[in-house]
Design a protein around this motif. Structure first.
Motif, short mmCIF file in Angstrom:
data_model
loop_
_atom_site.label_atom_id
_atom_site.label_comp_id
_atom_site.label_asym_id
_atom_site.label_seq_id
_atom_site.Cartn_x
_atom_site.Cartn_y
_atom_site.Cartn_z
N ASP A 143 0.77 -1.30 -0.13
CA ASP A 143 0.01 0.16 -0.02
C ASP A 143 0.81 1.28 0.16
OD1 ASP A 143 -2.33 -1.32 0.03
OD2 ASP A 143 -2.67 -1.47 1.93
N PHE A 144 2.02 1.15 0.66
CA PHE A 144 2.98 2.37 0.83
C PHE A 144 3.51 2.57 -0.56
CE2 PHE A 144 7.06 4.08 1.21
CZ PHE A 144 6.92 5.00 1.82
N ILE A 145 3.96 1.53 -1.20
CA ILE A 145 4.43 1.70 -2.69
C ILE A 145 3.39 2.02 -3.38
CG2 ILE A 145 5.52 0.24 -4.73
CD1 ILE A 145 6.92 -1.31 -2.21
N GLU A 146 2.18 1.69 -3.45
CA GLU A 146 1.27 2.12 -4.33
C GLU A 146 0.85 3.62 -4.23
OE1 GLU A 146 -1.35 1.95 -7.53
OE2 GLU A 146 -0.01 0.17 -6.94
N THR A 147 0.86 4.19 -3.00
CA THR A 147 0.58 5.60 -2.77
C THR A 147 1.73 6.27 -3.24
OG1 THR A 147 1.21 5.17 -0.51
CG2 THR A 147 -1.32 4.98 -0.86
N GLN A 148 2.78 5.88 -2.92
CA GLN A 148 4.00 6.75 -3.23
C GLN A 148 4.35 6.59 -4.72
OE1 GLN A 148 5.46 8.88 -1.09
NE2 GLN A 148 3.74 8.24 0.30
N SER A 149 3.76 5.55 -5.49
CA SER A 149 4.02 5.54 -6.90
C SER A 149 2.75 6.31 -7.50
CB SER A 149 4.19 4.29 -7.33
OG SER A 149 2.91 3.59 -7.06
N GLY A 196 -14.56 -1.75 -8.89
CA GLY A 196 -15.22 -2.30 -7.82
C GLY A 196 -14.50 -3.67 -7.46
N PHE A 197 -13.06 -3.81 -7.85
CA PHE A 197 -12.08 -4.73 -7.43
C PHE A 197 -11.27 -4.24 -6.41
CE2 PHE A 197 -12.86 -5.81 -12.13
CZ PHE A 197 -13.70 -7.20 -11.72
N SER A 198 -10.73 -5.55 -5.69
CA SER A 198 -9.81 -5.09 -4.63
C SER A 198 -8.39 -4.58 -5.53
CB SER A 198 -9.40 -6.07 -3.72
OG SER A 198 -8.78 -7.01 -4.39
N THR A 199 -7.73 -3.57 -5.01
CA THR A 199 -6.48 -3.13 -5.36
C THR A 199 -5.42 -4.33 -5.58
OG1 THR A 199 -6.79 -0.92 -4.35
CG2 THR A 199 -4.63 -1.47 -5.08
N ARG A 200 -5.54 -5.22 -4.52
CA ARG A 200 -4.37 -6.30 -4.60
C ARG A 200 -4.80 -7.23 -5.92
NH1 ARG A 200 -3.56 -11.00 -0.12
NH2 ARG A 200 -1.95 -11.87 -1.10
N SER A 201 -5.97 -7.41 -6.31
CA SER A 201 -6.39 -8.40 -7.38
C SER A 201 -5.99 -7.56 -8.71
CB SER A 201 -7.97 -8.56 -7.39
OG SER A 201 -8.61 -7.46 -7.64
N VAL A 202 -6.30 -6.20 -8.66
CA VAL A 202 -5.98 -5.56 -9.80
C VAL A 202 -4.18 -5.65 -10.11
CG1 VAL A 202 -5.69 -3.25 -11.09
CG2 VAL A 202 -7.73 -3.94 -9.83
N ARG A 203 -3.45 -5.27 -9.18
CA ARG A 203 -2.28 -5.46 -8.90
C ARG A 203 -1.48 -6.89 -9.47
NH1 ARG A 203 -1.20 -3.79 -3.68
NH2 ARG A 203 -1.66 -1.76 -4.25
N SER A 214 -4.84 1.13 -7.82
CA SER A 214 -5.89 1.57 -6.80
C SER A 214 -7.14 2.23 -7.47
CB SER A 214 -5.35 2.25 -5.70
OG SER A 214 -4.57 3.56 -6.09
N ALA A 215 -6.63 2.98 -8.42
CA ALA A 215 -7.76 3.85 -9.12
C ALA A 215 -8.43 2.94 -9.77
CB ALA A 215 -7.15 4.74 -9.90
N LEU A 216 -8.10 2.08 -10.70
CA LEU A 216 -8.70 1.00 -11.43
C LEU A 216 -9.45 0.19 -10.67
CD1 LEU A 216 -6.14 -0.10 -13.98
CD2 LEU A 216 -8.04 1.13 -14.35
N GLY A 217 -8.99 -0.22 -9.25
CA GLY A 217 -9.52 -1.19 -8.27
C GLY A 217 -10.98 -0.60 -7.96
N GLN A 218 -10.74 0.89 -7.54
CA GLN A 218 -12.11 1.76 -7.19
C GLN A 218 -12.89 1.75 -8.29
OE1 GLN A 218 -10.31 5.18 -5.30
NE2 GLN A 218 -9.59 4.30 -3.71
N ARG A 219 -12.61 2.14 -9.48
CA ARG A 219 -13.49 2.30 -10.42
C ARG A 219 -14.29 1.11 -10.91
NH1 ARG A 219 -13.41 6.79 -14.22
NH2 ARG A 219 -14.68 6.42 -15.94
#
Length: 72
Positions: free
Chosen positions: A6-12, A24-31, A17-22
């Protein structure tokens, strides 16, 4: 481990995370999808990732430049 990713994703760039929120998937599954697709296609999803970064930065810049009628 989850805090580290999560730290790496927010700092990058935050594309996963944007695709996951848009969508409706978890950020982890998109990653993980990006990682697996990169292994199977020899890194071509990285180009899509950077296209997403470019698009997100353009959208953010357009939102900052817009002014309302009341900003005169």
């Amino acid at each position: 481990m989850n805090r580290l990713t999560d730290f790496i994703e927010t700092q990058s760039f935050g594309v996963c995370s944007a695709l996951g929120q848009r969508w409706g998937f978890s950020t982890r599954s998109v990653r993980l999808s990006f990682v697996y697709a990169s292994f199977f296609t020899f890194g071509s999803p990285i180009v899509l990732y950077f296209a997403g970064v470019f698009w997100m930065n353009i959208r953010q810049a357009m939102r900052q430049q817009r002014s309302t009628v009341w900003d005169l």
